[in-house]
Design a protein around this motif. Sequence first.
Motif, PDB file in Angstrom:
ATOM      1  N   UNK A  57       0.805  -1.024  -0.038  1.00  0.00           N
ATOM      2  CA  UNK A  57       0.188   0.102  -0.057  1.00  0.00           C
ATOM      3  C   UNK A  57       0.939   1.127  -0.035  1.00  0.00           C
ATOM      4  N   UNK A  58       1.991   1.092   0.754  1.00  0.00           N
ATOM      5  CA  UNK A  58       2.801   2.531   0.622  1.00  0.00           C
ATOM      6  C   UNK A  58       3.671   2.397  -0.667  1.00  0.00           C
ATOM      7  N   UNK A  59       4.615   1.413  -0.888  1.00  0.00           N
ATOM      8  CA  UNK A  59       5.571   1.472  -2.064  1.00  0.00           C
ATOM      9  C   UNK A  59       4.825   1.429  -3.256  1.00  0.00           C
ATOM     10  N   UNK A  60       3.741   0.268  -3.474  1.00  0.00           N
ATOM     11  CA  UNK A  60       3.442   0.191  -4.967  1.00  0.00           C
ATOM     12  C   UNK A  60       2.330   1.007  -5.402  1.00  0.00           C
ATOM     13  N   UNK A  61       1.260   1.145  -4.138  1.00  0.00           N
ATOM     14  CA  UNK A  61       0.173   1.788  -4.626  1.00  0.00           C
ATOM     15  C   UNK A  61       0.164   3.388  -3.991  1.00  0.00           C
ATOM     16  N   UNK A  62       1.153   3.434  -3.240  1.00  0.00           N
ATOM     17  CA  UNK A  62       1.147   4.787  -2.685  1.00  0.00           C
ATOM     18  C   UNK A  62      -0.148   5.376  -2.055  1.00  0.00           C
ATOM     19  N   UNK A  63      -0.823   4.506  -1.419  1.00  0.00           N
ATOM     20  CA  UNK A  63      -2.224   5.321  -0.925  1.00  0.00           C
ATOM     21  C   UNK A  63      -1.997   5.561   0.769  1.00  0.00           C
ATOM     22  N   UNK A  64      -0.821   5.127   1.469  1.00  0.00           N
ATOM     23  CA  UNK A  64      -0.982   5.404   2.788  1.00  0.00           C
ATOM     24  C   UNK A  64       0.475   6.105   2.891  1.00  0.00           C
ATOM     25  N   UNK A  65       0.889   6.710   4.114  1.00  0.00           N
ATOM     26  CA  UNK A  65       2.048   7.402   4.322  1.00  0.00           C
ATOM     27  C   UNK A  65       2.315   7.472   5.961  1.00  0.00           C
ATOM     28  N   UNK A  66       3.478   7.415   5.875  1.00  0.00           N
ATOM     29  CA  UNK A  66       4.277   7.635   7.573  1.00  0.00           C
ATOM     30  C   UNK A  66       3.682   8.932   8.084  1.00  0.00           C
TER      31      UNK A  66
END
Length: 109
Positions: A57-66
């Motif tokens: 979700x973070x690396x591939x889809x970029x829909x979540x963030x730290x």
Amino acid sequence: MIQETSVQAYEHVRRDLNERERKVRQVLLDHGPLALFEIARILHVPDHTISGRITSLHDNFQVIEDTGERRTNPMSGRKAIVWRLKYGPQQLFHTQTERSITKSPKTDA
């Protein structure tokens, strides 16, 4: 305001998520920012079964963030990243509504 291309990318990603990724995304949507161990607890699964979904979700889809926040995992005593959704439904709804209101009707010349 979110760009229309961001909305289109989000909709594409939403369709491509697998079941476990959708569950993780839904937990973040329902509960707000959470650490991996908190998401796992809500889903009643071991941490390691969803860590790959967080990465995806973070690396591939970029829909979540730290968020920059860290929470201590009570089981390990280690600090964990707190994740949040980049785009919430209110932002998308607002953007889609604005787009439909400001869109001018097509005219034939």
